[in-house]
Design an enzyme around this catalytic site. Structure first.
Site, PDB file in Angstrom:
ATOM      1  N   CYS A  77      44.025  40.858  42.292  1.00 20.94           N
ATOM      2  CA  CYS A  77      43.812  41.863  41.571  1.00 20.94           C
ATOM      3  C   CYS A  77      44.614  41.683  40.234  1.00 20.94           C
ATOM      4  O   CYS A  77      45.822  41.727  40.343  1.00 20.94           O
ATOM      5  CB  CYS A  77      44.180  43.498  42.312  1.00 20.94           C
ATOM      6  SG  CYS A  77      44.106  44.629  40.878  1.00 20.94           S
ATOM      7  N   CYS A 228      38.342  45.226  35.351  1.00 20.29           N
ATOM      8  CA  CYS A 228      38.852  44.373  36.515  1.00 20.29           C
ATOM      9  C   CYS A 228      39.297  43.062  36.069  1.00 20.29           C
ATOM     10  O   CYS A 228      38.678  42.331  35.394  1.00 20.29           O
ATOM     11  CB  CYS A 228      37.604  44.042  37.455  1.00 20.29           C
ATOM     12  SG  CYS A 228      37.625  42.748  38.865  1.00 20.29           S
TER      13      CYS A 228
END
Length: 319
Positions: A77, A228
């Site tokens: 992430c 993201c």
């Protein structure tokens, strides 16, 4: 027992961050997943896109594990890594660190502020793979770079890559962005399907001008998010593959939560990406571990500076 958390975000992609380096909460794999589902529920609890667990590492300065709001674990992430980078660097009193993730040990470091008053960190996004088996994507060819997937769309061209999270990326126009196509397509490839058995992150890119792009992403295990990090990095790489941007140049990537900067590097056939952006703390909170009730909460003032960055990003997108 009480649990100490920091609510933080990178580009509006928000997380609950938990330090396990100094003590053991005794979490099982099941309890980690359940905690993510319970605490990340925006209707009944603190709410977030996921939980970042920071643990000791045998190979690096710290280890990061990421659990999405649905309880699934992500291999990486990028936005979360920036927040972990800040926490670890400040905790250890250093400006550069190595963070262990599921697939690789990654370099992170403090960077010049991306906007006045906004704490900024640079993190490495790698490894990069174009092999469809690494997503996985079930098609006959070994790679999909600017190709068509007839089962998804006859008009869009896609690039599939793992960074190491799986991503499916296409460049679109305003008509596509305003339609329901991305939602319908994304929900299809993240439900039981033959193409992407493990699901995939789906990003639509709009080219703004040289070295400026807009990216909107439907995240596997989360849905649409403000941003993201790995998707913005992968999208930047895709724009260099088609000649719209160049390796080693700073690419400004705008999203619904603000903006970041990406730099694509190429060493022979291998790529890495630098992701540079905010690591903002919203508040620190202590919870009762049995009831998840808030025992104590302390807000920060960092979001005020970040909101100015958001306004700047919106003004760029408005043109």
């Amino acid at each position: 027992m009480v649990i100490d958390l920091i609510k933080c975000h990178g580009s509006g992609n928000d997380f609950l961050m938990m330090d396990e380096m100094g003590g053991n909460y005794g979490f099982t794999e099941g309890s980690r997943a359940n905690l993510a589902k319970n605490l990340c529920n925006r209707k009944t609890s603190l709410g977030a896109d996921g939980i970042l667990y920071i643990l000791n590492s045998e190979t690096a300065d710290a280890r990061m594990r990421v659990f999405n709001s649905d309880g699934s674990e992500a291999s990486m992430c990028g936005n979360g890594l920036r927040c972990v980078a800040r926490y670890v660097c400040e905790k250890l009193g250093i400006e550069e660190a190595i963070i262990e993730t599921m697939k690789a040990d990654l370099q992170v470091k403090k960077a010049a502020n991306i906007f006045p008053g906004v704490p900024t960190y640079q993190v490495e996004i790698s490894p990069v793979s174009f092999r469809v088996e690494d997503l996985p994507l079930n098609i006959k060819q070994k790679e999909l770079i600017q190709g068509v997937i007839p089962a998804l769309s006859e008009e869009l061209t896609f690039t599939a890559l793992a960074v190491p999270n799986p991503h499916l990326i296409t460049i679109v126009d305003d008509t596509h962005l305003k339609s329901n196509l991305q939602k319908e397509l994304s929900e299809g490839v993240n439900a039981p399907n033959e193409l992407f058995p493990d699901g995939v992150n789906v990003s639509f890119i709009k080219l703004i001008e040289k070295n400026k792009i807009y990216v909107r992403t439907y995240e596997r295990g989360v849905g649409f998010t403000n941003a993201c990090g790995t998707a913005m990095s992968a999208s930047s790489l895709v724009t260099t593959l088609i000649g719209e941007n160049d390796v080693e140049d700073i690419i400004e990537v705008y999203n619904n939560g603000g903006m970041v900067r990406c730099i694509v590097h190429k060493d022979h056939k291998d790529y890495t990406i630098d992701l540079i952006g905010n690591a903002t703390y919203l508040y620190k909170v202590t919870l009762d571990s049995e009831t998840n009730a808030v025992v104590e909460k302390h807000d920060t003032i960092e979001e005020e500076s970040y909101q100015k960055l958001e306004e700047h990003a919106k003004s760029v997108l408005r043109g």
